[in-house]
Design a protein around this motif. Structure first.
Motif, mmCIF file in Angstrom:
data_model
loop_
_atom_site.group_PDB
_atom_site.id
_atom_site.type_symbol
_atom_site.label_atom_id
_atom_site.label_comp_id
_atom_site.label_asym_id
_atom_site.label_seq_id
_atom_site.Cartn_x
_atom_site.Cartn_y
_atom_site.Cartn_z
ATOM 1 N N ALA A 16 0.846 -1.190 0.000
ATOM 2 C CA ALA A 16 0.000 0.000 0.000
ATOM 3 C C ALA A 16 0.884 1.244 0.000
ATOM 4 O O ALA A 16 2.028 1.219 0.441
ATOM 5 N N GLY A 17 0.334 2.350 -0.482
ATOM 6 C CA GLY A 17 1.121 3.550 -0.723
ATOM 7 C C GLY A 17 2.050 3.974 0.392
ATOM 8 O O GLY A 17 3.229 4.252 0.169
ATOM 9 N N ALA A 18 1.574 4.019 1.625
ATOM 10 C CA ALA A 18 2.383 4.532 2.722
ATOM 11 C C ALA A 18 3.591 3.649 3.004
ATOM 12 O O ALA A 18 4.673 4.153 3.320
ATOM 13 N N ARG A 33 -1.546 3.388 8.813
ATOM 14 C CA ARG A 33 -2.933 3.838 8.602
ATOM 15 C C ARG A 33 -3.226 4.086 7.118
ATOM 16 O O ARG A 33 -3.941 5.031 6.759
ATOM 17 N N SER A 34 -2.669 3.231 6.268
ATOM 18 C CA SER A 34 -2.874 3.385 4.825
ATOM 19 C C SER A 34 -3.893 2.395 4.285
ATOM 20 O O SER A 34 -4.206 2.433 3.092
ATOM 21 N N ILE A 35 -4.399 1.509 5.127
ATOM 22 C CA ILE A 35 -5.351 0.484 4.694
ATOM 23 C C ILE A 35 -6.631 0.621 5.511
ATOM 24 O O ILE A 35 -6.591 0.713 6.750
ATOM 25 N N LYS A 36 -7.738 0.672 4.817
ATOM 26 C CA LYS A 36 -9.054 0.698 5.452
ATOM 27 C C LYS A 36 -9.751 -0.628 5.191
ATOM 28 O O LYS A 36 -9.436 -1.342 4.234
ATOM 29 N N LEU A 37 -10.728 -0.940 6.039
ATOM 30 C CA LEU A 37 -11.462 -2.190 5.858
ATOM 31 C C LEU A 37 -12.107 -2.274 4.476
ATOM 32 O O LEU A 37 -12.164 -3.346 3.864
#
Length: 427
Positions: free
Chosen positions: A70-72, A258-262
């Motif tokens: 993921a991006g972060a 905190r770069s991934i959400k459910l």
């Protein structure tokens, strides 16, 4: 059947058919035209090739890599690489190489390295004044370390083909060769940068800033420590390690960066499933292809022929390098491992060659094949990213081919590079 199997395979590959379909169709053709076996045998052998508990590690490691890219997470690794080497001449190129080495400890795949941080670094290098074709060629070369620095999907498949090695020992055996390849590609980039005047306009960051960036990237880089350490101390098996890697990646992505959400997880799982499906399809087709070779007696014939030549270990390793480099022109590493390792590994063991050492020679050879036409997958992935013809990228590759060939020779004839870490770590 071999007289149909191999011509059919080469024709289908020349027509541009994916490797998995080319192998499966050539097996069907051989059975239909030159044997009394029913075609259902192909399906049976493909299923048998996938009916393995250790093979479960492959889709889980792919899923972990998809979550961690993921991006972060990717940006954290890229920023650390740029902080460490970006201020040197050719600094953005150095950052490309170093980030690939770091990312190898997360993805375990050369193609993931090239498609993830590699494509981002190409854009950064182009904005920094580098020729786009050169940036693409550098990304192709630097991505070679993906399957060599652990964790590595190719090493998992190799350990399933050769009972003399374990996944843990191969993971440790790949560390120093991966570092060696990284250093030699850095040297090649430094030389080209001096000739072409690729200078870095960025000053060296203060040590405090480098430390802060390193701390920010540390959770991503700890994945390799978790996997290798857990396997080494018997806390979990490689298959269990792959599942733990998924949960660790979820924790890091959701709560640290905190770069991934459910809501992002279904798409991430779908991407991982598509990649894993393609990989497993290749493995299943390779199993059916290898079954034809076995019932035809080709591995036994080749083994007896090579042993009858009474080659010294040095000559045998030279011959293996030539064979594998030629094989890599037309075949990806995973089917190459499944087809060739059962033939070559017993011979190398009989000649007294360390199994971990031989495994790394095979894996490095076949991975270099990803950078060579006509089937080099890395060339086509990067070609798509930079919107350039593959031939343009290949024209920039000679300095890196020299670096990779030098690394291969050192790995082949300096066994301690592959055997020291497994020995001191207790494998």
């Amino acid at each position: 059947m071999a007289e149909i199997l191999f011509p059919a395979l080469f024709i289908l590959l020349a027509l541009g058919l994916p490797v998995a379909f080319a192998m499966a169709i050539s097996v069907f053709a051989a059975l239909s035209l030159a044997s009394s076996y029913p075609n259902i045998v192909v399906v049976k052998e493909m299923f048998s090739g996938l009916d393995s508990f250790p093979l479960l590690a492959v889709p889980f490691f792919i899923l972990a890599a998809e979550i961690m890219t993921a991006g972060a997470v990717t940006l954290a690794v890229l920023r650390l690489a740029q902080a460490l080497v970006g201020h040197h001449k050719g600094g953005l190129g150095h950052a490309n190489v170093v980030s690939s080495a770091m990312f190898a400890g997360i993805s375990g795949s050369a193609l993931a390295d090239a498609a993830g941080p590699g494509s981002m670094m190409i854009r950064m290098m182009e904005r920094g004044g580098y020729d786009r074709a050169y940036a693409g060629a550098l990304t192709i070369a630097s991505s070679v370390v993906g399957p060599i620095i652990p964790p590595s999907i190719t090493m998992i498949i190799y350990a399933m083909q050769d009972q003399q090695v374990s996944v843990g020992s191969l993971f440790m055996a790949g560390v120093l060769p991966g570092v060696l390849i990284t250093v030699l590609v850095l040297v090649a980039n430094a030389r080209v940068s001096r000739i072409r005047g690729y200078a870095s306009g960025a000053p060296m960051p203060p040590l405090a800033e480098i430390g802060r960036i390193a701390v920010h990237a540390l959770p991503a880089l700890l994945l390799i420590v978790l996997i290798v350490g857990g396997i080494r101390f018997g806390i979990f098996t490689p298959t269990e390690a792959s599942v733990i890697a998924v949960f660790y990646a979820l924790f890091v992505g959701m709560f640290v960066y905190r770069s991934i959400k459910l809501r992002d997880l279904p798409e991430t799982i779908l991407r991982a499933a598509l990649i894993a499906g393609a990989v497993l399809l290749i493995l299943g087709a390779a199993r059916a292809f290898a079954w034809i070779l076995i019932i035809e007696g080709i591995p036994q014939f080749l083994a007896e022929t090579i042993i009858a030549w009474d080659l010294s270990p040095v000559v045998f390793l030279l011959a293996v390098n030539v064979l594998l480099l030629a094989f890599g022109l037309f075949m990806d590493p995973l089917p190459g491992v499944m087809i060739l390792v059962p033939i070559l590994a017993p011979i190398s063991l009989a000649l007294g060659i360390d199994p971990d050492h031989f495994a790394i020679i095979v894996i490095v050879n076949l991975t270099i094949g990803l950078t060579t036409p006509p089937v080099g997958s890395l060339i086509f992935v990067v070609s798509s990213a930079v919107k350039l013809r593959p031939s343009t990228l290949i024209g920039e590759m000679p300095p890196f081919f020299i670096a990779l060939a030098t690394a291969l020779l050192l790995i082949t004839f300096v066994p301690v590079l592959s055997t020291w870490l497994p020995a001191v770590s207790g494998f």
